[in-house]
Design a protein around this motif. Structure first.
Motif, PDB file in Angstrom:
ATOM      1  N   GLU A  84      68.650  -0.746  37.307  1.00 22.09           N
ATOM      2  CA  GLU A  84      69.908  -0.675  36.548  1.00 22.09           C
ATOM      3  C   GLU A  84      69.776  -1.455  35.246  1.00 22.09           C
ATOM      4  OE1 GLU A  84      74.578  -1.999  37.221  1.00 22.09           O
ATOM      5  OE2 GLU A  84      73.102  -2.410  38.783  1.00 22.09           O
ATOM      6  N   VAL A  85      70.553  -1.040  34.255  1.00 28.61           N
ATOM      7  CA  VAL A  85      70.708  -1.787  33.009  1.00 28.61           C
ATOM      8  C   VAL A  85      72.174  -2.179  32.910  1.00 28.61           C
ATOM      9  CG1 VAL A  85      70.557  -1.737  30.492  1.00 28.61           C
ATOM     10  CG2 VAL A  85      68.861  -0.514  31.860  1.00 28.61           C
ATOM     11  N   GLN A  86      72.437  -3.475  32.901  1.00 32.78           N
ATOM     12  CA  GLN A  86      73.811  -3.972  32.760  1.00 32.78           C
ATOM     13  C   GLN A  86      73.976  -4.528  31.347  1.00 32.78           C
ATOM     14  OE1 GLN A  86      74.196  -7.010  35.754  1.00 32.78           O
ATOM     15  NE2 GLN A  86      74.762  -5.544  37.342  1.00 32.78           N
ATOM     16  N   ILE A  87      75.046  -4.119  30.685  1.00 37.19           N
ATOM     17  CA  ILE A  87      75.369  -4.673  29.382  1.00 37.19           C
ATOM     18  C   ILE A  87      76.236  -5.906  29.625  1.00 37.19           C
ATOM     19  CG2 ILE A  87      76.426  -4.265  27.137  1.00 37.19           C
ATOM     20  CD1 ILE A  87      73.892  -2.546  27.727  1.00 37.19           C
ATOM     21  N   LEU A  88      75.723  -7.065  29.260  1.00 38.44           N
ATOM     22  CA  LEU A  88      76.445  -8.311  29.484  1.00 38.44           C
ATOM     23  C   LEU A  88      77.451  -8.580  28.375  1.00 38.44           C
ATOM     24  CD1 LEU A  88      73.483 -10.530  30.709  1.00 38.44           C
ATOM     25  CD2 LEU A  88      75.128  -9.223  32.078  1.00 38.44           C
ATOM     26  N   GLN A  89      77.036  -8.332  27.139  1.00 41.91           N
ATOM     27  CA  GLN A  89      77.952  -8.488  26.019  1.00 41.91           C
ATOM     28  C   GLN A  89      77.428  -7.711  24.819  1.00 41.91           C
ATOM     29  OE1 GLN A  89      77.945 -12.513  24.198  1.00 41.91           O
ATOM     30  NE2 GLN A  89      76.829 -13.134  26.019  1.00 41.91           N
ATOM     31  N   GLY A  90      78.342  -7.358  23.953  1.00 39.92           N
ATOM     32  CA  GLY A  90      77.993  -6.653  22.728  1.00 39.92           C
ATOM     33  C   GLY A  90      78.935  -7.060  21.617  1.00 39.92           C
ATOM     34  N   ARG A  91      78.397  -7.069  20.416  1.00 40.77           N
ATOM     35  CA  ARG A  91      79.204  -7.481  19.273  1.00 40.77           C
ATOM     36  C   ARG A  91      78.805  -6.660  18.052  1.00 40.77           C
ATOM     37  NH1 ARG A  91      77.718 -13.013  17.140  1.00 40.77           N
ATOM     38  NH2 ARG A  91      76.918 -11.836  15.407  1.00 40.77           N
ATOM     39  N   LEU A  92      79.810  -6.125  17.358  1.00 39.83           N
ATOM     40  CA  LEU A  92      79.575  -5.404  16.106  1.00 39.83           C
ATOM     41  C   LEU A  92      79.699  -6.370  14.949  1.00 39.83           C
ATOM     42  CD1 LEU A  92      81.615  -2.117  16.609  1.00 39.83           C
ATOM     43  CD2 LEU A  92      79.145  -2.395  16.745  1.00 39.83           C
ATOM     44  N   SER A  93      78.922  -6.140  13.893  1.00 41.78           N
ATOM     45  CA  SER A  93      79.004  -6.961  12.699  1.00 41.78           C
ATOM     46  C   SER A  93      78.710  -6.106  11.474  1.00 41.78           C
ATOM     47  CB  SER A  93      78.020  -8.140  12.788  1.00 41.78           C
ATOM     48  OG  SER A  93      76.697  -7.663  12.896  1.00 41.78           O
ATOM     49  N   HIS A  94      78.810  -6.709  10.301  1.00 38.41           N
ATOM     50  CA  HIS A  94      78.553  -6.028   9.028  1.00 38.41           C
ATOM     51  C   HIS A  94      79.341  -4.718   8.929  1.00 38.41           C
ATOM     52  CE1 HIS A  94      75.164  -8.827   9.258  1.00 38.41           C
ATOM     53  NE2 HIS A  94      75.283  -8.877   7.947  1.00 38.41           N
ATOM     54  N   GLN A  95      80.635  -4.840   9.081  1.00 38.31           N
ATOM     55  CA  GLN A  95      81.562  -3.705   8.997  1.00 38.31           C
ATOM     56  C   GLN A  95      81.205  -2.585   9.969  1.00 38.31           C
ATOM     57  OE1 GLN A  95      81.315  -2.884   4.788  1.00 38.31           O
ATOM     58  NE2 GLN A  95      83.003  -4.296   4.354  1.00 38.31           N
ATOM     59  N   GLY A  96      80.729  -2.980  11.143  1.00 37.96           N
ATOM     60  CA  GLY A  96      80.446  -2.006  12.194  1.00 37.96           C
ATOM     61  C   GLY A  96      79.131  -1.269  12.058  1.00 37.96           C
ATOM     62  N   THR A  97      78.248  -1.711  11.165  1.00 39.30           N
ATOM     63  CA  THR A  97      76.969  -1.028  10.979  1.00 39.30           C
ATOM     64  C   THR A  97      75.824  -1.690  11.736  1.00 39.30           C
ATOM     65  OG1 THR A  97      76.440  -2.281   8.981  1.00 39.30           O
ATOM     66  CG2 THR A  97      77.629  -0.177   8.696  1.00 39.30           C
ATOM     67  N   GLN A  98      76.062  -2.881  12.267  1.00 42.28           N
ATOM     68  CA  GLN A  98      75.049  -3.577  13.053  1.00 42.28           C
ATOM     69  C   GLN A  98      75.677  -4.054  14.353  1.00 42.28           C
ATOM     70  OE1 GLN A  98      73.136  -6.645  10.771  1.00 42.28           O
ATOM     71  NE2 GLN A  98      72.573  -5.251   9.119  1.00 42.28           N
ATOM     72  N   ALA A  99      74.840  -4.215  15.362  1.00 41.60           N
ATOM     73  CA  ALA A  99      75.336  -4.671  16.657  1.00 41.60           C
ATOM     74  C   ALA A  99      74.306  -5.582  17.308  1.00 41.60           C
ATOM     75  CB  ALA A  99      75.622  -3.491  17.572  1.00 41.60           C
ATOM     76  N   GLU A 100      74.811  -6.466  18.120  1.00 38.70           N
ATOM     77  CA  GLU A 100      73.966  -7.301  18.973  1.00 38.70           C
ATOM     78  C   GLU A 100      74.399  -7.036  20.405  1.00 38.70           C
ATOM     79  OE1 GLU A 100      74.362 -11.353  17.730  1.00 38.70           O
ATOM     80  OE2 GLU A 100      73.704 -10.893  15.685  1.00 38.70           O
ATOM     81  N   VAL A 101      73.433  -6.731  21.244  1.00 37.07           N
ATOM     82  CA  VAL A 101      73.716  -6.402  22.641  1.00 37.07           C
ATOM     83  C   VAL A 101      72.839  -7.272  23.528  1.00 37.07           C
ATOM     84  CG1 VAL A 101      73.584  -4.599  24.412  1.00 37.07           C
ATOM     85  CG2 VAL A 101      74.353  -4.021  22.100  1.00 37.07           C
ATOM     86  N   GLN A 102      73.463  -7.872  24.529  1.00 38.89           N
ATOM     87  CA  GLN A 102      72.704  -8.601  25.542  1.00 38.89           C
ATOM     88  C   GLN A 102      72.733  -7.761  26.812  1.00 38.89           C
ATOM     89  OE1 GLN A 102      74.159 -12.337  27.358  1.00 38.89           O
ATOM     90  NE2 GLN A 102      72.228 -13.208  26.608  1.00 38.89           N
ATOM     91  N   ALA A 103      71.548  -7.448  27.311  1.00 36.95           N
ATOM     92  CA  ALA A 103      71.429  -6.580  28.483  1.00 36.95           C
ATOM     93  C   ALA A 103      70.630  -7.270  29.577  1.00 36.95           C
ATOM     94  CB  ALA A 103      70.757  -5.271  28.095  1.00 36.95           C
ATOM     95  N   ARG A 104      71.044  -7.036  30.803  1.00 43.55           N
ATOM     96  CA  ARG A 104      70.282  -7.516  31.959  1.00 43.55           C
ATOM     97  C   ARG A 104      69.567  -6.310  32.554  1.00 43.55           C
ATOM     98  NH1 ARG A 104      73.910 -10.149  35.455  1.00 43.55           N
ATOM     99  NH2 ARG A 104      73.407 -12.059  34.336  1.00 43.55           N
ATOM    100  N   ILE A 105      68.254  -6.419  32.628  1.00 42.53           N
ATOM    101  CA  ILE A 105      67.436  -5.372  33.223  1.00 42.53           C
ATOM    102  C   ILE A 105      67.205  -5.768  34.675  1.00 42.53           C
ATOM    103  CG2 ILE A 105      65.291  -4.054  32.999  1.00 42.53           C
ATOM    104  CD1 ILE A 105      67.229  -4.183  30.468  1.00 42.53           C
ATOM    105  N   ILE A 106      67.627  -4.913  35.587  1.00 36.40           N
ATOM    106  CA  ILE A 106      67.472  -5.184  37.013  1.00 36.40           C
ATOM    107  C   ILE A 106      66.403  -4.231  37.548  1.00 36.40           C
ATOM    108  CG2 ILE A 106      68.603  -5.266  39.261  1.00 36.40           C
ATOM    109  CD1 ILE A 106      71.257  -5.650  37.691  1.00 36.40           C
TER     110      ILE A 106
END
Length: 130
Positions: A84-106
């Motif tokens: 499974e891939v769980q998305i722990l958190q995500g955040r958009l930046s730079h007017q929605g053109t960039q994102a940071e995602v933290q994922a847990r790989i199980i």
């Protein structure tokens, strides 16, 4: 009796196709791109995984990306595959053109790995920045 078996088999086939469609990920969201990337890695589909990554200008950099993905495939195989891939958190930046995602790989053997990924969008297609 035969028509009932055929109908039941057809219904099971339709259910399997529907479930597969529901589990298909797309690259029109950061979370979907991350899930699609790791599923492609787990399936051994290096080309599909590379499609989810921002293309570098140099071919030597592309070869490094391919080698990194193949190393991820080896890690997944050593851990009995992807569960499974769980998305722990995500955040958009730079007017929605960039994102940071933290994922847990199980992995299927129960071990986990947490990854922090950066993504960029171009024409509503999200790509991972390696």
């Amino acid at each position: 009796m035969r028509p009932i078996r055929l109908t039941a088999s057809l219904m099971m086939l339709m259910l399997a196709a529907w479930l597969t469609a529901c589990m298909t990920f797309s690259n029109n969201t950061p979370n979907g791109t991350v899930r699609l990337f790791y599923q492609a890695v787990a399936d051994g589909d290096t080309d599909l995984a590379l499609e989810q990554v921002q293309h570098p200008a140099e071919s030597t950099e592309r070869n490094k990306q391919r080698a990194a993905i193949e190393e991820m495939q080896n890690t997944m195989q050593a851990n009995q595959g992807l569960a499974e891939v769980q998305i722990l958190q995500g955040r958009l930046s730079h007017q929605g053109t960039q994102a940071e995602v933290q994922a847990r790989i199980i992995f299927k053997n129960g071990s986990t790995k947490t990854e922090d990924l950066r993504l960029q969008t171009n024409n509503n297609i999200w790509k991972i920045v390696l």
